[in-house]
Scaffold this motif. Structure first.
Motif, PDB file in Angstrom:
ATOM      1  N   ALA A 198       1.747  -4.295  -5.657  1.00  0.00           N
ATOM      2  CA  ALA A 198       1.597  -3.363  -6.798  1.00  0.00           C
ATOM      3  C   ALA A 198       0.828  -2.037  -6.271  1.00  0.00           C
ATOM      4  CB  ALA A 198       0.472  -3.756  -7.894  1.00  0.00           C
ATOM      5  N   LEU A 199       0.129  -2.469  -5.040  1.00  0.00           N
ATOM      6  CA  LEU A 199      -0.441  -0.995  -4.435  1.00  0.00           C
ATOM      7  C   LEU A 199       0.672  -0.617  -3.559  1.00  0.00           C
ATOM      8  CD1 LEU A 199      -3.915  -2.607  -3.393  1.00  0.00           C
ATOM      9  CD2 LEU A 199      -3.288  -1.153  -5.327  1.00  0.00           C
ATOM     10  N   ARG A 200       1.460  -1.199  -2.814  1.00  0.00           N
ATOM     11  CA  ARG A 200       2.405  -0.765  -2.122  1.00  0.00           C
ATOM     12  C   ARG A 200       3.421   0.080  -2.868  1.00  0.00           C
ATOM     13  NH1 ARG A 200       4.906  -4.786  -0.867  1.00  0.00           N
ATOM     14  NH2 ARG A 200       6.728  -4.405  -2.213  1.00  0.00           N
ATOM     15  N   LYS A 201       3.812  -0.265  -3.747  1.00  0.00           N
ATOM     16  CA  LYS A 201       4.842   0.412  -4.935  1.00  0.00           C
ATOM     17  C   LYS A 201       4.229   1.593  -5.442  1.00  0.00           C
ATOM     18  CE  LYS A 201       7.475  -3.825  -6.051  1.00  0.00           C
ATOM     19  NZ  LYS A 201       7.786  -4.563  -7.317  1.00  0.00           N
ATOM     20  N   ALA A 202       3.010   1.872  -5.443  1.00  0.00           N
ATOM     21  CA  ALA A 202       2.497   2.760  -6.311  1.00  0.00           C
ATOM     22  C   ALA A 202       2.139   4.072  -5.171  1.00  0.00           C
ATOM     23  CB  ALA A 202       0.957   2.474  -6.872  1.00  0.00           C
ATOM     24  N   CYS A 203       2.340   3.667  -3.736  1.00  0.00           N
ATOM     25  CA  CYS A 203       2.092   4.610  -3.088  1.00  0.00           C
ATOM     26  C   CYS A 203       3.477   5.006  -2.232  1.00  0.00           C
ATOM     27  CB  CYS A 203       0.934   4.087  -1.987  1.00  0.00           C
ATOM     28  SG  CYS A 203      -0.587   5.106  -2.192  1.00  0.00           S
ATOM     29  N   THR A 204       4.592   4.169  -2.867  1.00  0.00           N
ATOM     30  CA  THR A 204       5.860   4.451  -2.088  1.00  0.00           C
ATOM     31  C   THR A 204       6.890   5.005  -3.306  1.00  0.00           C
ATOM     32  OG1 THR A 204       6.667   2.178  -2.356  1.00  0.00           O
ATOM     33  CG2 THR A 204       5.409   2.813  -0.185  1.00  0.00           C
ATOM     34  N   ASP A 205       8.039   4.932  -3.022  1.00  0.00           N
ATOM     35  CA  ASP A 205       9.024   5.371  -4.248  1.00  0.00           C
ATOM     36  C   ASP A 205       9.534   4.079  -4.773  1.00  0.00           C
ATOM     37  OD1 ASP A 205       8.779   7.959  -3.268  1.00  0.00           O
ATOM     38  OD2 ASP A 205      10.208   7.956  -1.663  1.00  0.00           O
ATOM     39  N   GLU A 206       8.986   2.968  -4.450  1.00  0.00           N
ATOM     40  CA  GLU A 206       9.391   1.893  -5.189  1.00  0.00           C
ATOM     41  C   GLU A 206       8.957   1.827  -6.773  1.00  0.00           C
ATOM     42  OE1 GLU A 206       9.236  -2.041  -3.159  1.00  0.00           O
ATOM     43  OE2 GLU A 206       8.432  -1.201  -1.468  1.00  0.00           O
ATOM     44  N   ALA A 207       9.805   1.132  -7.406  1.00  0.00           N
ATOM     45  CA  ALA A 207       9.371   1.196  -8.835  1.00  0.00           C
ATOM     46  C   ALA A 207       8.818  -0.349  -9.170  1.00  0.00           C
ATOM     47  CB  ALA A 207      10.866   1.519  -9.762  1.00  0.00           C
ATOM     48  N   GLY A 208       8.405  -0.390 -10.160  1.00  0.00           N
ATOM     49  CA  GLY A 208       7.854  -1.740 -10.857  1.00  0.00           C
ATOM     50  C   GLY A 208       6.440  -2.011 -10.572  1.00  0.00           C
ATOM     51  N   SER A 209       5.745  -1.104  -9.946  1.00  0.00           N
ATOM     52  CA  SER A 209       4.127  -1.457  -9.920  1.00  0.00           C
ATOM     53  C   SER A 209       3.422  -1.727 -11.355  1.00  0.00           C
ATOM     54  CB  SER A 209       3.405  -0.093  -9.152  1.00  0.00           C
ATOM     55  OG  SER A 209       2.217  -0.547  -9.149  1.00  0.00           O
ATOM     56  N   GLU A 210       2.658  -2.865 -11.324  1.00  0.00           N
ATOM     57  CA  GLU A 210       2.210  -3.106 -12.734  1.00  0.00           C
ATOM     58  C   GLU A 210       0.823  -2.124 -12.891  1.00  0.00           C
ATOM     59  OE1 GLU A 210       1.964  -7.483 -13.581  1.00  0.00           O
ATOM     60  OE2 GLU A 210       2.097  -7.624 -11.236  1.00  0.00           O
ATOM     61  N   ILE A 211       0.934  -1.563 -14.007  1.00  0.00           N
ATOM     62  CA  ILE A 211      -0.161  -0.551 -14.292  1.00  0.00           C
ATOM     63  C   ILE A 211      -1.469  -1.278 -15.366  1.00  0.00           C
ATOM     64  CG2 ILE A 211      -0.418   1.458 -15.401  1.00  0.00           C
ATOM     65  CD1 ILE A 211       1.167   1.674 -12.953  1.00  0.00           C
ATOM     66  N   GLY A 212      -2.483  -0.904 -15.020  1.00  0.00           N
ATOM     67  CA  GLY A 212      -3.651  -0.998 -16.048  1.00  0.00           C
ATOM     68  C   GLY A 212      -4.311  -2.516 -15.780  1.00  0.00           C
ATOM     69  N   ILE A 213      -3.796  -3.265 -15.019  1.00  0.00           N
ATOM     70  CA  ILE A 213      -4.285  -4.412 -14.990  1.00  0.00           C
ATOM     71  C   ILE A 213      -5.864  -4.740 -14.499  1.00  0.00           C
ATOM     72  CG2 ILE A 213      -3.901  -7.009 -14.155  1.00  0.00           C
ATOM     73  CD1 ILE A 213      -0.939  -6.488 -14.301  1.00  0.00           C
TER      74      ILE A 213
END
Length: 525
Positions: free
Chosen positions: A233-248
């Protein structure tokens, strides 16, 4: 954060109560030792990046990372060895190219000589680190602006330790005699971007013991985005990847004076979109035999106990700065325009060569006639340059039929369709032959004597050469000339006997010729 035992908590309550008024029947909030709504905060240093720059520059980017929360950010955490303490990136669109691209936050911190940014629980001012990168400014077609964004995606924690009132007193005990009375607890921020804002409390009697139950309300209070704390989740949020889980948000620890509550390990969603995100925590699942005696129902008074919570989550924080890229783009420049030959006969093939430059790219070069129309050429005209900074193109064309002087122009356009200044070249159509005005040589010569052959030629435009040819038809010498009147004296030796013969051919730039032959004989001395 460490647990408080019962005696220490009562002492702390007394100190806080002495510092200011408290509402009757309310338990004071002791979480204010952890103040603020932020965890890791990012900001740019002055002039790094600068407000304006130009193509070709390398601009400094300096990011200050400040831990304004309570929890430490430790990149040496062996339990998270795969990605340490999260991710860090500085992002900018073309024509900016940022380097180095650290990726991992631990690598960015390592460049500053540290492996952690401690929180205010251990250092009141909070830890700091300054990370430096640079951005190379590439070519831009026009003045534009770009946003430089520094991103940090990191795991973080919220610590809460607050006294709560457990209703153990028999119903017959007067309220005025009770040490406390259960009520909702409203908390201030806890030095973290996620906070417990309210705790609702009630007590249930199961068997002979009182079982406290809490409704814990959680909110996102800081600037940024709550994430799951996993590496993915952290990697996706700091890259262009989609699908980071939000708010957990995960309840990592939930204890009531050492008793584990049943919400430990559970998750809830805290995105900031709603104000009623909560989780229920209770002691209902603890066997009665394991409940402390203080929780026996029907006691002479209520008790004050300590509720300790640790919330774990990921968080994304960012800082942005705008940079203007000033493009002082000059129009394209023609560096060469040549036509060869420049003096020709009717319909003779001529080659034109055009070279142009532009700092940011050329669209085309064109060959025009004197009226500004595209000239008729064998090659495509205009000739496309496909964004090249330097472009050379050749055009072949047939000279006009009519005699005269013909002006041609060259022009270039850049990728913004801005024209260069024009260059001109002249083509002369010449049908008149040059004239041999003088061709003199001795009619007789002794064997081996020196023979002077004097030639003078003229042309209305230009004599280009005078050629001397021997009796055998082979060229002896070609004298180059570039003038309307051309003179040359050739020197030859007479043969030993017989006759000698020399031919003169005069050419102009258009290729027109005039020729003459003279003979002489060898005589005895």
């Amino acid at each position: 954060m460490k647990n408080y035992n019962f005696i220490l908590m009562l002492s702390l309550i007394s100190i806080i109560a002495a510092c200011g008024p408290s509402e009757p029947g309310k338990i004071p909030d002791v979480s204010e030792a952890f103040e603020g709504k932020q965890g890791l905060e990012l900001s740019f240093f002055d002039n790094a990046p600068p407000e304006t720059t130009v193509p070709g520059a390398a601009i400094p980017i300096a990011v200050l990372l400040e831990n304004k929360g309570a929890a430490d950010i430790t990149c040496g955490d062996t339990s998270r060895a795969d990605f340490g303490c999260g991710y860090f990136k500085v992002i900018a669109a073309e024509p900016l190219k940022v380097s180095p691209d650290f990726g991992l936050l631990k690598d960015a911190l390592s460049s500053t000589g540290t492996a952690e940014i401690i929180g205010r629980e251990n250092y009141l001012a909070g830890g700091r680190a300054a990370v430096e990168v640079k951005a190379d400014v590439g070519a831009a077609k026009s003045t534009t602006s770009r946003t430089i964004t520094a991103l940090a995606c990191y795991p973080y924690k919220t610590f809460v330790s607050t006294p709560v009132c457990v209703k153990t007193a028999h119903f017959s005990i007067p309220e005025s005699s009770l040490v406390c009375e259960p009520s909702d607890i409203r908390l201030k921020n806890q030095g973290a971007p996620v906070a417990v804002t309210k705790i609702g409390q009630e007590s249930l009697t199961i068997g002979e013991t009182v079982r406290p139950r809490f409704k814990v309300y959680v909110e996102k209070v800081g600037k940024g985005t709550v994430l799951d704390s996993s590496d993915d989740a952290l990697r996706k949020a700091c890259t262009d990847e989609a699908g980071s889980e939000i708010g957990i948000v995960t309840v990592e620890k939930a204890e009531l004076s050492g008793l584990k509550l049943d919400c430990e390990g559970q998750t809830l969603i805290a995105t900031g979109a709603a104000k009623k995100e909560f989780i229920e925590c209770s002691t209902a699942k603890i066997p009665e035999a394991e409940m402390p005696p203080d929780f026996a129902a029907g006691a002479n008074n209520n008790i004050v106990s300590t509720l300790t919570l640790t919330l774990s989550y990921g968080f994304q924080t960012a800082a942005s700065a705008e940079v203007e890229i000033e493009v002082l783009d000059e129009p394209p420049q023609l560096t060469a325009f040549r036509i060869s030959p420049t003096e020709v006969t009717a319909s003779q093939q001529v080659t034109a060569s055009i070279t142009a430059n532009d700092d940011f790219g050329l669209l085309s070069v064109q060959m025009l006639d004197a009226d500004g129309n595209l000239a008729a050429t064998e090659e495509e005209n205009p000739a496309m340059c496909e964004g090249k900074r330097t472009c050379t193109k050749q055009f072949k064309f047939a000279a006009p039929e009519a005699e005269g002087r013909y002006l041609y122009k060259a022009i270039a356009y850049d990728t913004l369709n801005r024209p260069s200044q024009t260059k001109t070249a002249l083509v002369v159509i010449d049908k008149d032959r040059p004239v041999i005005d003088v061709f003199e040589m001795p009619a007789e010569a002794t064997p081996g004597a020196s023979i002077a052959i004097k030639v003078k030629a003229s042309d209305e435009s230009m004599v280009s050469s005078i050629e001397l040819i021997g009796k055998d038809g082979k060229t002896i010498e070609v004298f180059s000339c570039a003038d309307k009147i051309c003179e040359r004296t050739f020197s030859q030796n007479a043969p030993q006997s017989g006759e000698y013969s020399y031919t003169i051919i005069v050419r102009d730039q258009a290729g027109n010729t005039d020729s003459d032959t003279k003979k002489g004989k060898v005589v005895s001395p």
